[in-house]
Design a protein around this motif. Structure first.
Motif, PDB file in Angstrom:
ATOM      1  N   VAL A 100       0.806  -1.569   0.000  1.00 45.03           N
ATOM      2  CA  VAL A 100       0.062   0.126   0.116  1.00 45.03           C
ATOM      3  C   VAL A 100       0.755   1.131   0.412  1.00 45.03           C
ATOM      4  O   VAL A 100       1.690   1.520   0.818  1.00 45.03           O
ATOM      5  CB  VAL A 100      -0.992   0.263   1.372  1.00 45.03           C
ATOM      6  CG1 VAL A 100      -1.976   1.277   0.775  1.00 45.03           C
ATOM      7  CG2 VAL A 100      -1.582  -1.221   1.215  1.00 45.03           C
ATOM      8  N   ASP A 101       0.583   1.909  -0.833  1.00 39.16           N
ATOM      9  CA  ASP A 101       1.201   3.225  -1.310  1.00 39.16           C
ATOM     10  C   ASP A 101       0.507   4.322  -0.742  1.00 39.16           C
ATOM     11  O   ASP A 101       0.116   5.197  -2.236  1.00 39.16           O
ATOM     12  CB  ASP A 101       2.253   3.299  -2.345  1.00 39.16           C
ATOM     13  CG  ASP A 101       3.058   4.692  -2.394  1.00 39.16           C
ATOM     14  OD1 ASP A 101       3.088   5.591  -1.434  1.00 39.16           O
ATOM     15  OD2 ASP A 101       4.090   4.803  -2.936  1.00 39.16           O
ATOM     16  N   PRO A 102       0.278   5.000  -0.072  1.00 39.12           N
ATOM     17  CA  PRO A 102      -0.583   6.611   0.024  1.00 39.12           C
ATOM     18  C   PRO A 102      -0.503   7.281  -0.531  1.00 39.12           C
ATOM     19  O   PRO A 102      -1.082   8.062  -0.730  1.00 39.12           O
ATOM     20  CB  PRO A 102      -0.812   6.142   1.686  1.00 39.12           C
ATOM     21  CG  PRO A 102       0.967   5.380   1.901  1.00 39.12           C
ATOM     22  CD  PRO A 102       0.858   4.604   1.499  1.00 39.12           C
ATOM     23  N   LEU A 103       1.183   7.569  -0.738  1.00 36.89           N
ATOM     24  CA  LEU A 103       1.698   8.712  -1.022  1.00 36.89           C
ATOM     25  C   LEU A 103       1.294   8.951  -2.274  1.00 36.89           C
ATOM     26  O   LEU A 103       0.991   9.673  -2.883  1.00 36.89           O
ATOM     27  CB  LEU A 103       3.250   8.952  -0.804  1.00 36.89           C
ATOM     28  CG  LEU A 103       2.626   9.242   0.593  1.00 36.89           C
ATOM     29  CD1 LEU A 103       5.072   9.297   0.892  1.00 36.89           C
ATOM     30  CD2 LEU A 103       2.850  10.680   1.255  1.00 36.89           C
ATOM     31  N   ASN A 104       0.765   8.057  -2.881  1.00 32.80           N
ATOM     32  CA  ASN A 104       1.148   7.452  -4.794  1.00 32.80           C
ATOM     33  C   ASN A 104      -0.563   7.614  -4.932  1.00 32.80           C
ATOM     34  O   ASN A 104      -0.726   6.658  -6.182  1.00 32.80           O
ATOM     35  CB  ASN A 104       1.775   7.302  -5.380  1.00 32.80           C
ATOM     36  CG  ASN A 104       3.172   7.600  -5.728  1.00 32.80           C
ATOM     37  OD1 ASN A 104       2.972   8.859  -5.573  1.00 32.80           O
ATOM     38  ND2 ASN A 104       4.438   6.467  -5.172  1.00 32.80           N
ATOM     39  N   TYR A 105      -0.834   6.895  -3.882  1.00 31.26           N
ATOM     40  CA  TYR A 105      -2.916   6.052  -4.304  1.00 31.26           C
ATOM     41  C   TYR A 105      -2.535   5.078  -4.598  1.00 31.26           C
ATOM     42  O   TYR A 105      -3.812   4.841  -5.275  1.00 31.26           O
ATOM     43  CB  TYR A 105      -3.328   7.325  -4.912  1.00 31.26           C
ATOM     44  CG  TYR A 105      -3.720   8.503  -4.006  1.00 31.26           C
ATOM     45  CD1 TYR A 105      -4.311   8.955  -2.641  1.00 31.26           C
ATOM     46  CD2 TYR A 105      -2.728   9.798  -4.532  1.00 31.26           C
ATOM     47  CE1 TYR A 105      -4.526   9.750  -2.600  1.00 31.26           C
ATOM     48  CE2 TYR A 105      -2.932  10.965  -3.886  1.00 31.26           C
ATOM     49  CZ  TYR A 105      -4.479  10.889  -2.368  1.00 31.26           C
ATOM     50  OH  TYR A 105      -3.811  11.968  -1.921  1.00 31.26           O
ATOM     51  N   SER A 106      -1.564   4.328  -4.215  1.00 33.84           N
ATOM     52  CA  SER A 106      -2.080   2.714  -5.111  1.00 33.84           C
ATOM     53  C   SER A 106      -1.858   1.926  -3.786  1.00 33.84           C
ATOM     54  O   SER A 106      -0.974   1.753  -3.004  1.00 33.84           O
ATOM     55  CB  SER A 106      -0.820   2.926  -6.130  1.00 33.84           C
ATOM     56  OG  SER A 106       0.488   3.267  -5.517  1.00 33.84           O
ATOM     57  N   LEU A 107      -2.124   0.798  -4.413  1.00 37.23           N
ATOM     58  CA  LEU A 107      -2.113  -0.828  -3.167  1.00 37.23           C
ATOM     59  C   LEU A 107      -2.139  -1.625  -4.478  1.00 37.23           C
ATOM     60  O   LEU A 107      -2.519  -2.248  -5.865  1.00 37.23           O
ATOM     61  CB  LEU A 107      -3.853  -0.812  -3.241  1.00 37.23           C
ATOM     62  CG  LEU A 107      -3.548  -1.816  -1.989  1.00 37.23           C
ATOM     63  CD1 LEU A 107      -4.411  -1.213  -1.204  1.00 37.23           C
ATOM     64  CD2 LEU A 107      -4.280  -2.747  -2.504  1.00 37.23           C
ATOM     65  N   VAL A 108      -1.664  -2.915  -4.057  1.00 34.60           N
ATOM     66  CA  VAL A 108      -0.967  -3.913  -5.349  1.00 34.60           C
ATOM     67  C   VAL A 108      -1.289  -4.522  -3.948  1.00 34.60           C
ATOM     68  O   VAL A 108      -1.079  -5.378  -3.074  1.00 34.60           O
ATOM     69  CB  VAL A 108       0.367  -4.121  -5.192  1.00 34.60           C
ATOM     70  CG1 VAL A 108       0.583  -5.647  -6.172  1.00 34.60           C
ATOM     71  CG2 VAL A 108       1.247  -3.470  -6.059  1.00 34.60           C
ATOM     72  N   ALA A 109      -2.631  -5.514  -4.718  1.00 29.42           N
ATOM     73  CA  ALA A 109      -3.549  -6.517  -4.345  1.00 29.42           C
ATOM     74  C   ALA A 109      -3.565  -7.717  -4.925  1.00 29.42           C
ATOM     75  O   ALA A 109      -3.475  -7.714  -6.139  1.00 29.42           O
ATOM     76  CB  ALA A 109      -4.860  -6.690  -3.760  1.00 29.42           C
TER      77      ALA A 109
END
Length: 130
Positions: A100-109
């Protein structure tokens, strides 16, 4: 085609295949109960390698594969047809949120993650970054 569940078990191990009608039942209908099908078996791979080997086997033997993740498809896409000649590929064991990368608004699931769990992880990461 009776050999198919045995071959799937050879690829995935005995705990990676469902053959009992009671165990398979939840995979044969969508969550709205509008679509219903039949399947040879339900495969539950635990690794990417197992998915790859299973798909190669199905391709070589011209066996249809129906991916099944959270079963929230509104169009019946995760439900096998009525032929009973397909394998349901349950992605439930691939359910980890990898990053989860909140600074880049991304998530890998992984493919089997339940949407509510993904949303919760994103919300938690967002709250921590404030």
């Amino acid at each position: 085609m009776n050999r198919v569940p045995n071959t799937v078990a050879e690829i995935l191990g005995p705990d990676g295949v469902l053959t009992d009608a009671t165990d398979i039942e939840p995979y044969l209908t969508d969550h709205r109960h509008l679509y219903r099908g039949s399947a040879l078996t339900v495969a539950i791979p635990r690794t990417v390698d197992q998915v790859s080997r299973l798909l190669a086997y199905c391709n070589d033997n011209r066996i249809g594969v129906v991916p099944h993740a959270g079963n929230t498809s509104y169009c019946g896409g995760a439900t096998p047809d009525e032929s009973g000649k397909q394998i349901v590929l349950s992605l439930s064991a691939s359910n980890q949120i990898r990053s989860v990368d909140p600074l880049n608004y991304s998530l890998v699931a992984e493919a089997g993650c339940i949407l509510a769990d993904v949303q919760r992880a994103a919300d938690d990461a967002s709250a921590c970054s404030l």
